[in-house]
Design a protein around this motif. Sequence first.
Motif, PDB file in Angstrom:
ATOM      1  N   ARG A 239       0.861  -1.185   0.000  1.00 17.50           N
ATOM      2  CA  ARG A 239       0.000   0.000   0.000  1.00 17.50           C
ATOM      3  C   ARG A 239       0.895   1.231   0.000  1.00 17.50           C
ATOM      4  O   ARG A 239       1.835   1.341   0.779  1.00 17.50           O
ATOM      5  CB  ARG A 239      -0.904   0.003   1.223  1.00 17.50           C
TER       6      ARG A 239
ATOM      7  N   ARG B  78      -2.769   3.890  -3.211  1.00 19.51           N
ATOM      8  CA  ARG B  78      -2.860   2.900  -4.280  1.00 19.51           C
ATOM      9  C   ARG B  78      -2.094   1.665  -3.830  1.00 19.51           C
ATOM     10  O   ARG B  78      -1.403   1.676  -2.820  1.00 19.51           O
ATOM     11  CB  ARG B  78      -2.328   3.439  -5.603  1.00 19.51           C
TER      12      ARG B  78
ATOM     13  N   TRP C 101      -5.804   1.230  -7.917  1.00 19.07           N
ATOM     14  CA  TRP C 101      -6.522   2.038  -6.938  1.00 19.07           C
ATOM     15  C   TRP C 101      -7.277   1.159  -5.947  1.00 19.07           C
ATOM     16  O   TRP C 101      -7.584   1.582  -4.847  1.00 19.07           O
ATOM     17  CB  TRP C 101      -7.487   2.990  -7.624  1.00 19.07           C
ATOM     18  N   ARG C 102      -7.585  -0.095  -6.341  1.00 10.90           N
ATOM     19  CA  ARG C 102      -8.312  -1.015  -5.457  1.00 10.90           C
ATOM     20  C   ARG C 102      -7.461  -2.244  -5.169  1.00 10.90           C
ATOM     21  O   ARG C 102      -6.836  -2.797  -6.075  1.00 10.90           O
ATOM     22  CB  ARG C 102      -9.627  -1.446  -6.104  1.00 10.90           C
TER      23      ARG C 102
ATOM     24  N   ASP D 266      -8.422  -5.211  -4.517  1.00 10.70           N
ATOM     25  CA  ASP D 266      -8.945  -6.376  -5.230  1.00 10.70           C
ATOM     26  C   ASP D 266      -8.358  -6.482  -6.638  1.00 10.70           C
ATOM     27  O   ASP D 266      -8.072  -7.579  -7.114  1.00 10.70           O
ATOM     28  CB  ASP D 266     -10.467  -6.329  -5.313  1.00 10.70           C
ATOM     29  N   ASP D 267      -8.188  -5.353  -7.296  1.00 12.74           N
ATOM     30  CA  ASP D 267      -7.589  -5.342  -8.629  1.00 12.74           C
ATOM     31  C   ASP D 267      -6.127  -5.790  -8.576  1.00 12.74           C
ATOM     32  O   ASP D 267      -5.659  -6.537  -9.435  1.00 12.74           O
ATOM     33  CB  ASP D 267      -7.698  -3.961  -9.272  1.00 12.74           C
TER      34      ASP D 267
END
Length: 51
Positions: free
Chosen positions: A14, A22, A41-42, A44-45
Amino acid sequence: MVDRSGAVLGHIEREGHGDTERYLARRLLGASRRIELGAFWRIDDAADCFR
């Protein structure tokens, strides 16, 4: 991230910039080599890079 046998595939870091953050995904290759998979940005991605 680890595979089914418990081997480490990589990690997600992070990174914060002011009010935003991000997630950086990195794949580990051996003990001393890594590949940058991207910045997301996520979380999960970022995790999807390892699936």
